[in-house]
Design an enzyme around this catalytic site. Structure first.
Site, PDB file in Angstrom:
ATOM      1  N   LYS A  99       0.661  -1.193   0.013  1.00 43.74           N
ATOM      2  CA  LYS A  99       0.066  -0.048  -0.035  1.00 43.74           C
ATOM      3  C   LYS A  99       0.696   1.321  -0.122  1.00 43.74           C
ATOM      4  O   LYS A  99       0.334   2.239  -0.540  1.00 43.74           O
ATOM      5  CB  LYS A  99      -0.977  -0.039   0.926  1.00 43.74           C
ATOM      6  CG  LYS A  99      -1.960  -1.130   1.172  1.00 43.74           C
ATOM      7  CD  LYS A  99      -3.118  -0.718   1.783  1.00 43.74           C
ATOM      8  CE  LYS A  99      -4.467  -1.515   1.378  1.00 43.74           C
ATOM      9  NZ  LYS A  99      -4.492  -3.003   1.562  1.00 43.74           N
ATOM     10  N   GLU A 134     -10.040   7.189   3.644  1.00 46.94           N
ATOM     11  CA  GLU A 134     -10.823   6.069   4.181  1.00 46.94           C
ATOM     12  C   GLU A 134     -10.075   4.875   4.371  1.00 46.94           C
ATOM     13  O   GLU A 134      -9.312   4.354   3.829  1.00 46.94           O
ATOM     14  CB  GLU A 134     -12.243   5.999   3.629  1.00 46.94           C
ATOM     15  CG  GLU A 134     -12.289   4.878   2.464  1.00 46.94           C
ATOM     16  CD  GLU A 134     -11.349   4.980   1.299  1.00 46.94           C
ATOM     17  OE1 GLU A 134     -11.176   6.064   0.879  1.00 46.94           O
ATOM     18  OE2 GLU A 134     -10.749   4.129   0.682  1.00 46.94           O
ATOM     19  N   SER A 157       1.523  -9.979  -0.842  1.00 42.96           N
ATOM     20  CA  SER A 157       1.324  -8.577  -0.676  1.00 42.96           C
ATOM     21  C   SER A 157       1.511  -7.946   0.685  1.00 42.96           C
ATOM     22  O   SER A 157       1.727  -6.493   0.536  1.00 42.96           O
ATOM     23  CB  SER A 157      -0.187  -8.056  -1.144  1.00 42.96           C
ATOM     24  OG  SER A 157      -1.012  -9.031  -0.541  1.00 42.96           O
TER      25      SER A 157
HETATM   26  C1  LIG Z   1      -5.245  -4.000   1.396  1.00 42.54           C
HETATM   27  C2  LIG Z   1      -4.411  -5.251   1.238  1.00 42.54           C
HETATM   28  C3  LIG Z   1      -4.675  -6.186   0.048  1.00 42.54           C
HETATM   29  C4  LIG Z   1      -6.166  -6.112  -0.913  1.00 42.54           C
HETATM   30  O1  LIG Z   1      -5.965  -4.664  -1.647  1.00 42.54           O
HETATM   31  P1  LIG Z   1      -5.839  -4.878  -3.266  1.00 42.54           P
HETATM   32  O2  LIG Z   1      -6.003  -3.547  -3.615  1.00 42.54           O
HETATM   33  O3  LIG Z   1      -6.628  -5.790  -3.764  1.00 42.54           O
HETATM   34  O4  LIG Z   1      -4.314  -5.029  -3.383  1.00 42.54           O
HETATM   35  C5  LIG Z   1      -3.935  -7.225  -0.076  1.00 42.54           C
HETATM   36  N1  LIG Z   1      -3.092  -7.606   0.525  1.00 42.54           N
HETATM   37  C6  LIG Z   1      -2.644  -6.735   1.593  1.00 42.54           C
HETATM   38  C7  LIG Z   1      -1.844  -7.325   2.407  1.00 42.54           C
HETATM   39  C8  LIG Z   1      -3.323  -5.650   1.812  1.00 42.54           C
HETATM   40  O5  LIG Z   1      -2.936  -4.781   2.927  1.00 42.54           O
END
Ligand SMILES: *Cc1c(COP(=O)(O)O)cnc(C)c1O
Length: 393
Positions: free
Chosen positions: A87, A109, A376
């Protein structure tokens, strides 16, 4: 390249916003196109991504996991980016953009608080006033992230309208933006919302795929066969996929949250179970009832628990550029445990869906396949929750 001049990805996307927001959205589009091309912006953002956020993140060959599955798996380690997830790539980009647009204040938000923390972090760094809208129920549930944002100097506004969760926080943030857009930029956290947001967020997250391309060519001398990522709003997956869009031999696989199962109503699998509709300013797939009311979703991972999905994914689905599947909470937990045990990496519950899907579907792959999974985020934030679910606490 996509989107077209109207912000459309085929029939999806666009700008379904109240009249009062059209001006600010047009200004944002114009300024983004101008500023993001300047040397000054590129130099500054590259510097922050590298020196502050720790990029490039490694593309790690998961040897043990590969042996377990029977084919080669690389993990794109976004869990190693500063603040523990992808993020930050987007919030550094958007807050820097806002600053160069002459804004002094940003709003955001947040549901679970991950996007709020990433926005508060970038705002502290770049000396911007930061206000984060959060549903009252989420403020209760996510006390640690609320305090984190306060430490970072952000102001939290607890939203008491409607269901007192993410969608109500989005409504309040929109209201704030309509009133204050002269001084304020609204930082959206995924590839959703009205044009130009899906494009801007995708561009900032594309660093994931760009790095992966260079790294895999260096390590393997060729492109991967598959890219696999979890899909909530869709930003980490598109960030990985998009730079490979024209490499037609590279297959894209997106994994949605199946919650308690797709046959129940308790899931967040928008691309597989949703219908075409408008949510938060954009035409895409939406989980809605026959009257167009937004359904209540469920996922074990807060980051995937969203009834909409980015319009570019809707386009990839309908044009068959990507395939989408879902796994339920149980399989995600399995993925969470396996990666922890055999690689020493505790994944966030979101990418644990992608890991779990690979484990369940390993017969689909051939021995010489190369698969890249977007890891992610890291799982520290989820450890307490998993321990509770499994009765360890
Ligand atoms: C917020 C988040 C997601 C989901 O959001 P996407 O916009 O689909 O990437 C996935 N993995 C993590 C670790 C997150 O913090």
């Amino acid at each position: 390249m996509l989107p077209d001049r109207k912000g459309k990805f085929g029939i999806f996307g666009g700008r379904f916003a109240p009249e009062t927001l059209i001006g600010p959205l047009e200004e944002l589009e114009k300024e983004y196109k101008r500023i993001s091309k300047t040397k000054e912006f590129k130099r500054e953002l590259n510097y922050l991504l590298k020196e502050y956020a720790g990029r490039p993140t490694s593309l790690y060959f998961a040897k043990n996991f590969s042996e377990y599955l029977g084919f080669k798996v690389y993990l794109k380690r976004e869990d190693l980016a500063f603040t523990g997830a992808h993020k930050i790539n987007n919030t550094l980009g958007q807050v820097l953009l806002a600053k160069m647009m002459g804004k002094t204040r940003v709003i955001a938000e947040t549901g679970a608080g991950q996007h709020g923390v990433a926005t508060a972090t970038a705002s502290a760094l770049l000396n911007m006033e930061c206000v984060v809208y959060m549903g009252e129920i989420d403020v209760e549930r996510q006390k640690l992230n609320v305090y984190r944002m306060k430490l970072l100097g952000a102001q939290i506004i607890s939203v008491t309208s409607g269901s007192r969760t993410l969608k109500d926080a989005i409504n309040e943030a929109m209201r704030d933006w309509i009133t204050n857009f002269k001084t304020t930029h609204y930082v959206i956290g995924s590839v959703v919302g009205p044009h130009p947001y899906p494009m801007i967020v995708r561009d900032f997250q594309s660093i994931i795929g760009k790095e992966t391309k260079k790294q895999i060519i260096k390590k393997e001398g060729r492109l991967p066969d598959y890219l696999v990522a979890c899909v909530g709003g869709g930003s980490n997956s598109l960030g990985l996929f998009y730079p490979f869009y024209n490499n037609r031999d590279v297959k894209f696989i997106g994994i949605e949250a199946g919650g308690y199962g797709l046959e129940t109503e308790k899931h967040a699998s928008t691309l597989l179970k949703g219908e075409k509709g408008v949510l938060h300013g954009s035409f895409s797939y939406v989980l809605q009832d026959n009257y167009g009311q937004i359904k209540i979703t469920h996922s074990i991972s807060a980051g995937l628990d969203y009834p909409g999905v980015g319009p570019e994914h809707a386009f990839y689905k309908d044009t068959k550029r990507a395939d989408y599947f879902a796994v339920n909470d149980e399989i995600a937990l399995k993925g969470f445990h396996i990666l922890s045990e055999i690689e020493g990496i505790i994944p966030a519950l979101e990418p644990a869906h992608a890991i779990g899907w690979l484990v369940e579907n390993k017969e689909k792959f051939r021995k010489d396949d190369i698969v890249v999974v977007c890891l992610s985020g890291r799982g520290d934030k989820d450890v307490m929750e998993v321990a509770k679910i499994e009765g360890e606490l």
